[in-house]
Design a protein around this motif. Structure first.
Motif, short mmCIF file in Angstrom:
data_model
loop_
_atom_site.label_atom_id
_atom_site.label_comp_id
_atom_site.label_asym_id
_atom_site.label_seq_id
_atom_site.Cartn_x
_atom_site.Cartn_y
_atom_site.Cartn_z
N PRO A 1 0.83 -1.21 0.00
CA PRO A 1 0.00 0.00 0.00
C PRO A 1 0.86 1.26 0.00
N ILE A 2 0.43 2.26 -0.77
CA ILE A 2 1.12 3.54 -0.84
C ILE A 2 0.08 4.66 -0.96
N ALA A 3 0.45 5.85 -0.50
CA ALA A 3 -0.39 7.02 -0.75
C ALA A 3 -0.33 7.31 -2.25
N HIS A 4 -1.46 7.67 -2.83
CA HIS A 4 -1.48 7.85 -4.28
C HIS A 4 -2.60 8.82 -4.66
N ALA A 5 -2.54 9.34 -5.89
CA ALA A 5 -3.58 10.23 -6.41
C ALA A 5 -3.88 9.85 -7.85
N TRP A 6 -5.16 10.00 -8.25
CA TRP A 6 -5.61 9.69 -9.59
C TRP A 6 -6.85 10.52 -9.86
N ASN A 7 -7.56 10.25 -10.92
CA ASN A 7 -8.74 11.04 -11.29
C ASN A 7 -9.94 10.16 -11.56
N ILE A 8 -11.14 10.77 -11.40
CA ILE A 8 -12.36 10.19 -11.93
C ILE A 8 -12.98 11.24 -12.85
N ALA A 9 -13.54 10.77 -13.95
CA ALA A 9 -14.13 11.68 -14.93
C ALA A 9 -15.46 11.13 -15.40
N LYS A 10 -16.39 12.02 -15.68
CA LYS A 10 -17.70 11.63 -16.16
C LYS A 10 -17.69 11.70 -17.69
N ILE A 11 -17.78 10.53 -18.31
CA ILE A 11 -17.72 10.42 -19.77
C ILE A 11 -18.96 9.67 -20.24
N ASN A 12 -19.71 10.32 -21.10
CA ASN A 12 -20.94 9.73 -21.62
C ASN A 12 -21.88 9.27 -20.52
N GLY A 13 -21.96 10.05 -19.44
CA GLY A 13 -22.89 9.76 -18.36
C GLY A 13 -22.40 8.76 -17.34
N ASN A 14 -21.24 8.17 -17.53
CA ASN A 14 -20.69 7.20 -16.57
C ASN A 14 -19.38 7.72 -16.00
N TRP A 15 -19.06 7.26 -14.79
CA TRP A 15 -17.82 7.67 -14.14
C TRP A 15 -16.74 6.63 -14.37
N TYR A 16 -15.55 7.12 -14.69
CA TYR A 16 -14.39 6.27 -14.95
C TYR A 16 -13.19 6.81 -14.20
N TYR A 17 -12.29 5.91 -13.81
CA TYR A 17 -11.08 6.43 -13.21
C TYR A 17 -9.91 6.26 -14.16
N THR A 18 -8.98 7.19 -14.05
CA THR A 18 -7.77 7.19 -14.87
C THR A 18 -6.59 7.52 -13.96
N ASP A 19 -5.53 6.76 -14.10
CA ASP A 19 -4.30 7.02 -13.37
C ASP A 19 -3.20 7.29 -14.39
N VAL A 20 -3.04 8.56 -14.73
CA VAL A 20 -2.05 8.94 -15.74
C VAL A 20 -0.64 8.61 -15.26
N THR A 21 -0.39 8.73 -13.96
CA THR A 21 0.94 8.45 -13.43
C THR A 21 1.39 7.04 -13.78
N TRP A 22 0.56 6.05 -13.49
CA TRP A 22 0.96 4.67 -13.71
C TRP A 22 0.93 4.29 -15.19
N ASP A 23 0.19 5.05 -16.00
CA ASP A 23 0.22 4.81 -17.45
C ASP A 23 1.46 5.41 -18.11
N ASP A 24 2.17 6.30 -17.40
CA ASP A 24 3.40 6.91 -17.93
C ASP A 24 4.58 6.01 -17.57
N GLN A 25 4.97 5.19 -18.51
CA GLN A 25 6.06 4.24 -18.29
C GLN A 25 7.29 4.63 -19.10
N ASN A 26 7.79 5.83 -18.79
CA ASN A 26 8.97 6.39 -19.46
C ASN A 26 8.75 6.49 -20.95
N GLN A 27 9.43 5.70 -21.76
CA GLN A 27 9.29 5.84 -23.21
C GLN A 27 8.02 5.18 -23.74
#
Length: 162
Positions: A121-147
């Motif tokens: 477990p670690i402290a972390h931050a991410w986002n939730i966004a409402k797209i087409n009436g539904n809520w989704y979460y996105t974690d841009v940090t963990w999707d950024d894998q250097n190159q």
């Protein structure tokens, strides 16, 4: 978009709130100008796109802009967008601002997550966004894998529908 804060005191009659500023005057004006220019650059050309398309384009543009690095501004959107260096708070604050700028309701979320590398477990931050009436979460940090840009943590439905 930039670090700051406040202190508060109450003497029984009066509540006093004192803002804390990290930059002022011409430095603030210059920083705000650089920040707004970067926001405009990254959100440019998204008119007429669907909310999903906006979310993916901004996800990718943020990953191309920022690198996971600790600095004095790594916790804020300014560090991610202008300096190109941030940790999870900076990525999430930047993504929230970019998405809200293009009209996609997006929230900053801070909590605890499981580090996918160490399984702890670690402290972390991410986002939730409402797209087409539904809520989704996105974690841009963990999707950024250097190159590489991953989509493992992009627009994942977490079962909360409105």
């Amino acid at each position: 978009w930039f670090n700051g804060g406040y202190s508060a005191s109450f003497n029984g009659t009066v509540l006093t709130i004192m803002p804390t500023y990290t930059i002022t005057g011409s430095a603030l004006t210059s920083a705000k100008s650089a920040y707004n220019a970067k926001v405009n650059e990254l959100t440019n050309g998204l008119g007429g796109k669907s909310d999903y398309e906006k979310s993916k384009i901004l996800h990718d543009r943020l990953i191309d802009t920022a690198t996971f690095t600790s600095t004095s501004n790594d916790q804020n959107a300014y560090g991610a967008l202008v300096e190109g260096k941030a940790v999870c708070n900076g990525y999430a604050r930047a993504y929230q601002h970019l998405m809200n700028t293009v009209g996609v309701p997006t929230w900053f979320v801070r909590g605890t997550s499981i580090n996918p590398t160490t399984n702890t477990p670690i402290a972390h931050a991410w986002n939730i966004a409402k797209i087409n009436g539904n809520w989704y979460y996105t974690d841009v940090t963990w999707d950024d894998q250097n190159q590489y840009t991953f989509y493992e943590y992009f627009n994942i439905c977490f079962g909360f529908y409105q």
